[in-house]
Design an enzyme around this catalytic site. Structure first.
Site, PDB file in Angstrom:
ATOM      1  N   HIS A  14     -17.296  -0.461  18.615  1.00 29.66           N
ATOM      2  CA  HIS A  14     -18.269   0.516  18.120  1.00 29.66           C
ATOM      3  C   HIS A  14     -18.396   1.644  19.144  1.00 29.66           C
ATOM      4  O   HIS A  14     -18.393   1.404  20.348  1.00 29.66           O
ATOM      5  CB  HIS A  14     -19.619  -0.172  17.910  1.00 29.66           C
ATOM      6  CG  HIS A  14     -20.658   0.695  17.285  1.00 29.66           C
ATOM      7  ND1 HIS A  14     -21.344   1.657  17.995  1.00 29.66           N
ATOM      8  CD2 HIS A  14     -21.129   0.767  16.012  1.00 29.66           C
ATOM      9  CE1 HIS A  14     -22.203   2.265  17.194  1.00 29.66           C
ATOM     10  NE2 HIS A  14     -22.078   1.749  15.986  1.00 29.66           N
ATOM     11  N   ASP A  16     -20.784   3.476  20.409  1.00 29.61           N
ATOM     12  CA  ASP A  16     -21.818   3.333  21.436  1.00 29.61           C
ATOM     13  C   ASP A  16     -21.476   2.228  22.430  1.00 29.61           C
ATOM     14  O   ASP A  16     -21.786   2.329  23.621  1.00 29.61           O
ATOM     15  CB  ASP A  16     -23.174   3.033  20.791  1.00 29.61           C
ATOM     16  CG  ASP A  16     -23.684   4.180  19.934  1.00 29.61           C
ATOM     17  OD1 ASP A  16     -23.347   5.342  20.231  1.00 29.61           O
ATOM     18  OD2 ASP A  16     -24.412   3.919  18.962  1.00 29.61           O
ATOM     19  N   LYS A  17     -20.829   1.165  21.941  1.00 30.75           N
ATOM     20  CA  LYS A  17     -20.458   0.077  22.840  1.00 30.75           C
ATOM     21  C   LYS A  17     -19.269   0.447  23.727  1.00 30.75           C
ATOM     22  O   LYS A  17     -19.151  -0.038  24.853  1.00 30.75           O
ATOM     23  CB  LYS A  17     -20.150  -1.183  22.030  1.00 30.75           C
ATOM     24  CG  LYS A  17     -21.389  -1.937  21.609  1.00 30.75           C
ATOM     25  CD  LYS A  17     -22.020  -2.629  22.803  1.00 30.75           C
ATOM     26  CE  LYS A  17     -23.480  -2.287  22.941  1.00 30.75           C
ATOM     27  NZ  LYS A  17     -24.046  -2.616  24.234  1.00 30.75           N
ATOM     28  N   GLU A  42     -23.602   7.894  32.585  1.00 25.15           N
ATOM     29  CA  GLU A  42     -23.667   8.024  31.127  1.00 25.15           C
ATOM     30  C   GLU A  42     -22.279   8.402  30.603  1.00 25.15           C
ATOM     31  O   GLU A  42     -21.528   9.110  31.272  1.00 25.15           O
ATOM     32  CB  GLU A  42     -24.669   9.107  30.720  1.00 25.15           C
ATOM     33  CG  GLU A  42     -26.007   9.037  31.438  1.00 25.15           C
ATOM     34  CD  GLU A  42     -26.810   7.816  31.061  1.00 25.15           C
ATOM     35  OE1 GLU A  42     -26.524   7.215  30.013  1.00 25.15           O
ATOM     36  OE2 GLU A  42     -27.736   7.458  31.818  1.00 25.15           O
ATOM     37  N   GLU A  55     -25.468  10.382  37.942  1.00 23.88           N
ATOM     38  CA  GLU A  55     -25.731  10.556  39.363  1.00 23.88           C
ATOM     39  C   GLU A  55     -25.292   9.315  40.132  1.00 23.88           C
ATOM     40  O   GLU A  55     -25.550   8.189  39.689  1.00 23.88           O
ATOM     41  CB  GLU A  55     -27.223  10.788  39.623  1.00 23.88           C
ATOM     42  CG  GLU A  55     -27.805  12.002  38.899  1.00 23.88           C
ATOM     43  CD  GLU A  55     -28.067  11.734  37.428  1.00 23.88           C
ATOM     44  OE1 GLU A  55     -27.689  12.591  36.603  1.00 23.88           O
ATOM     45  OE2 GLU A  55     -28.618  10.675  37.106  1.00 23.88           O
ATOM     46  N   LYS A 166     -19.561  -3.696  12.424  1.00 24.48           N
ATOM     47  CA  LYS A 166     -20.987  -4.019  12.537  1.00 24.48           C
ATOM     48  C   LYS A 166     -21.286  -5.241  11.669  1.00 24.48           C
ATOM     49  O   LYS A 166     -20.600  -5.481  10.672  1.00 24.48           O
ATOM     50  CB  LYS A 166     -21.860  -2.847  12.056  1.00 24.48           C
ATOM     51  CG  LYS A 166     -21.676  -1.557  12.818  1.00 24.48           C
ATOM     52  CD  LYS A 166     -22.533  -0.433  12.256  1.00 24.48           C
ATOM     53  CE  LYS A 166     -23.956  -0.536  12.743  1.00 24.48           C
ATOM     54  NZ  LYS A 166     -24.762   0.668  12.391  1.00 24.48           N
ATOM     55  N   PHE A 242     -13.102   2.089   4.986  1.00 25.29           N
ATOM     56  CA  PHE A 242     -13.559   2.277   6.367  1.00 25.29           C
ATOM     57  C   PHE A 242     -12.341   2.357   7.281  1.00 25.29           C
ATOM     58  O   PHE A 242     -12.125   1.516   8.147  1.00 25.29           O
ATOM     59  CB  PHE A 242     -14.485   1.133   6.760  1.00 25.29           C
ATOM     60  CG  PHE A 242     -15.165   1.263   8.102  1.00 25.29           C
ATOM     61  CD1 PHE A 242     -15.085   2.425   8.868  1.00 25.29           C
ATOM     62  CD2 PHE A 242     -15.904   0.205   8.611  1.00 25.29           C
ATOM     63  CE1 PHE A 242     -15.707   2.528  10.094  1.00 25.29           C
ATOM     64  CE2 PHE A 242     -16.535   0.285   9.846  1.00 25.29           C
ATOM     65  CZ  PHE A 242     -16.432   1.450  10.585  1.00 25.29           C
ATOM     66  N   ASP A 250     -17.625   8.534  14.517  1.00 25.85           N
ATOM     67  CA  ASP A 250     -18.969   8.821  15.047  1.00 25.85           C
ATOM     68  C   ASP A 250     -18.888   8.960  16.559  1.00 25.85           C
ATOM     69  O   ASP A 250     -18.199   8.182  17.216  1.00 25.85           O
ATOM     70  CB  ASP A 250     -19.951   7.684  14.720  1.00 25.85           C
ATOM     71  CG  ASP A 250     -20.286   7.606  13.249  1.00 25.85           C
ATOM     72  OD1 ASP A 250     -21.011   8.486  12.759  1.00 25.85           O
ATOM     73  OD2 ASP A 250     -19.822   6.651  12.590  1.00 25.85           O
ATOM     74  N   ALA A 251     -19.638   9.899  17.111  1.00 19.28           N
ATOM     75  CA  ALA A 251     -19.746   9.989  18.561  1.00 19.28           C
ATOM     76  C   ALA A 251     -20.491   8.774  19.089  1.00 19.28           C
ATOM     77  O   ALA A 251     -21.337   8.202  18.408  1.00 19.28           O
ATOM     78  CB  ALA A 251     -20.478  11.271  18.961  1.00 19.28           C
ATOM     79  N   ARG A 256     -27.451   3.516  23.380  1.00 16.18           N
ATOM     80  CA  ARG A 256     -27.985   3.698  22.031  1.00 16.18           C
ATOM     81  C   ARG A 256     -28.068   2.397  21.237  1.00 16.18           C
ATOM     82  O   ARG A 256     -28.419   2.417  20.063  1.00 16.18           O
ATOM     83  CB  ARG A 256     -27.144   4.714  21.244  1.00 16.18           C
ATOM     84  CG  ARG A 256     -27.491   6.140  21.568  1.00 16.18           C
ATOM     85  CD  ARG A 256     -27.187   7.083  20.428  1.00 16.18           C
ATOM     86  NE  ARG A 256     -25.810   7.028  19.984  1.00 16.18           N
ATOM     87  CZ  ARG A 256     -25.213   8.031  19.330  1.00 16.18           C
ATOM     88  NH1 ARG A 256     -25.871   9.137  19.058  1.00 16.18           N
ATOM     89  NH2 ARG A 256     -23.965   7.912  18.939  1.00 16.18           N
ATOM     90  N   LYS A 257     -27.754   1.277  21.857  1.00 19.89           N
ATOM     91  CA  LYS A 257     -27.834  -0.002  21.154  1.00 19.89           C
ATOM     92  C   LYS A 257     -28.719  -0.982  21.922  1.00 19.89           C
ATOM     93  O   LYS A 257     -28.368  -2.135  22.148  1.00 19.89           O
ATOM     94  CB  LYS A 257     -26.419  -0.577  20.955  1.00 19.89           C
ATOM     95  CG  LYS A 257     -25.622   0.167  19.899  1.00 19.89           C
ATOM     96  CD  LYS A 257     -26.209  -0.033  18.513  1.00 19.89           C
ATOM     97  CE  LYS A 257     -25.534   0.812  17.444  1.00 19.89           C
ATOM     98  NZ  LYS A 257     -25.968   2.222  17.490  1.00 19.89           N
ATOM     99  N   LYS A 277     -26.419   1.493  34.910  1.00 24.94           N
ATOM    100  CA  LYS A 277     -27.484   1.583  35.904  1.00 24.94           C
ATOM    101  C   LYS A 277     -27.367   0.457  36.923  1.00 24.94           C
ATOM    102  O   LYS A 277     -27.262  -0.711  36.549  1.00 24.94           O
ATOM    103  CB  LYS A 277     -28.851   1.489  35.224  1.00 24.94           C
ATOM    104  CG  LYS A 277     -29.157   2.626  34.268  1.00 24.94           C
ATOM    105  CD  LYS A 277     -30.512   2.424  33.604  1.00 24.94           C
ATOM    106  CE  LYS A 277     -30.806   3.549  32.616  1.00 24.94           C
ATOM    107  NZ  LYS A 277     -32.103   3.332  31.924  1.00 24.94           N
ATOM    108  N   LYS A 281     -32.592   0.275  39.391  1.00 25.08           N
ATOM    109  CA  LYS A 281     -33.268   0.771  38.196  1.00 25.08           C
ATOM    110  C   LYS A 281     -33.908  -0.423  37.487  1.00 25.08           C
ATOM    111  O   LYS A 281     -33.223  -1.245  36.886  1.00 25.08           O
ATOM    112  CB  LYS A 281     -32.280   1.464  37.251  1.00 25.08           C
ATOM    113  CG  LYS A 281     -31.903   2.889  37.661  1.00 25.08           C
ATOM    114  CD  LYS A 281     -31.000   2.934  38.854  1.00 25.08           C
ATOM    115  CE  LYS A 281     -30.508   4.351  39.130  1.00 25.08           C
ATOM    116  NZ  LYS A 281     -29.741   4.406  40.389  1.00 25.08           N
TER     117      LYS A 281
END
Length: 417
Positions: A14, A16-17, A42, A55, A166, A242, A250-251, A256-257, A277, A281
């Site tokens: 996916h 985001d993953k 990120e 950073e 998904k 699909f 999709d970007a 986001r998950k 992170k 953090k």
């Protein structure tokens, strides 16, 4: 009256993953060569492109472009037909040095007095409804995605699968919160081109129900396998074709998950993402510590279901609050507030203490970045990192230390169990 509850999971392919796995693999490489690295990476993925930002404060230098390409290839994006592959995509790095304004609030002369890397609240949750103390709908959703990825890599029983997918599982519960049956399963999986769309849809649905689902059931305990029934409503690729998927469809962005990463909508979430992170953090480290607390409380018999909240102020050592909710399932003659007070005595929640207790300054994060950060078995493995600038490092590390039931005896003693 019975009620329904639903959770979802997504595959390692996916978008985001993909971003989460790149961010955490960069973090691992920084920590492998400099365990004191401060990292907030990120990742953005889209058609043919990867953008790295964030950073970093570290004494090492790593080849972020090659690391990102390796992750993409490992996931399975290796073909031009996907419009995104590790060998051909562009990789842009916009990573820069961490703000000194933030760093001065975190680093201290004494490691034990390290301040929290940010403000915010973090949650941990545990329930007795599965062997790994995870919510059932999320656990089964993860299992569906893991088995689907195995089938894709095996290329034997199902040969047309592509990396993006998904799953979603809906479970019916009784009034006393006992799972009764699975009501609906949704699986959407990217696939190769077929000559005829209708035959393609029928073939995918048949394979998911007759090949994938039995493999998932076989890995479950008998009481959970019985929740599968002949009346389940299956939605398999409900939109139809699909073929276009992954970052071309999709970007994808890091973080986001966060509900897939944690408890599938059960319990609560403070809003902070994990991947990319370093453990200074508290979005990440304190969420792991809260899960560790909740799981040990449930395993010790304090309650059948536990939510733990902890909060921090940036640069401040001690948490601003610790909250416990047992949802009316507590088995001790104490209020939730009294339970929270004992938790504060048992578990040192200063950021440096969490890092040390859970061994979080090790390169252990790539393995967390798909199929959930919680609920996996703790284990020790050897990882190898190679750099053109820093040489080769081989490290034995413990994964998922926050899943260990190593405080059960102490909890039992403290609560008189």
């Amino acid at each position: 009256m019975a009620y329904l509850f639903t959770s979802e999971s997504v595959s390692e392919g996916h978008p985001d993953k993909i971003a989460d796995q790149i961010s955490d693999t960069l973090l691992d490489n920084f920590l492998a060569f400099d365990p004191e690295s401060k990292v907030a990476c990120e990742t953005l993925v889209t058609t043919g492109q990867v953008v790295l930002a964030g950073e970093v404060k570290s004494d090492t230098y790593i080849d972020v472009q090659n690391i990102a390409r390796g992750v993409i290839n490992d996931i399975g994006y290796t073909k031009g037909a996907y419009q995104f592959s590790g060998d051909s995509c562009g990789v842009i790095s916009l990573i820069h040095e961490q703000s000194q304004d933030i760093n001065q609030g975190v680093d201290r002369a004494s490691k034990e007095e390290q301040g929290a890397g940010d403000q915010g609240m973090m949650f941990g949750y545990a329930t007795k409804e599965t062997e790994n103390y995870m919510p059932l709908a999320l656990d089964i959703s993860h299992r569906i995605m893991i088995e689907l990825a195995k089938l894709r890599r095996e290329e034997k029983e199902i040969t047309y699968l592509r990396p993006d997918a998904k799953a979603q599982v809906t479970i019916e519960y009784s009034d006393d919160n006992v799972p009764q049956k699975i009501v609906a399963i949704v699986v959407s999986t990217q696939h190769d081109e077929f000559d005829e769309d209708e035959k393609m849809l029928a073939k995918i649905k048949e394979d998911i129900i007759s090949i994938l689902i039995p493999r998932v059931k076989a890995a479950l305990t008998d009481d959970l396998a019985k929740l599968f029934n002949d009346d389940i409503t299956y939605h398999i690729n409900p939109t139809g074709k699909f073929v276009i998927g992954g970052p071309h469809g999709d970007a994808g962005l890091t973080g986001r998950k966060i509900i897939v990463d944690t408890y599938g909508g059960k319990g609560a979430h403070g809003g902070g993402a994990f991947s990319g992170k370093d453990p200074s953090k508290v979005d990440r480290s304190a969420a792991y510590a809260a899960r560790h607390i909740a799981k040990n409380l449930v395993a010790a018999g304090v309650a059948d279901e536990v939510l733990v909240q902890v909060s921090y102020a940036i640069g401040v050592v001690e948490p601003t609050s610790i909250f416990v909710d047992t949802y009316g399932t507590k088995r001790v003659d104490l209020s939730n507030g009294e339970i929270a007070a004992k938790v504060r005595q048992l578990f040192d929640m200063r950021p440096a203490a969490i890092e040390e207790r859970l061994k979080l300054r090790n390169p252990i994060y790539r393995e967390t970045a798909a199929y959930g950060h919680m609920g996996k078995d703790p284990k020790t493995i050897t990882k190898v990192f190679e750099s053109n600038y820093s040489g080769r490092v081989e490290k034995e590390v413990e994964l998922f230390t926050w899943e260990k039931l190593d405080y059960v005896d102490q909890v039992k003693e403290a609560f008189g169990l």
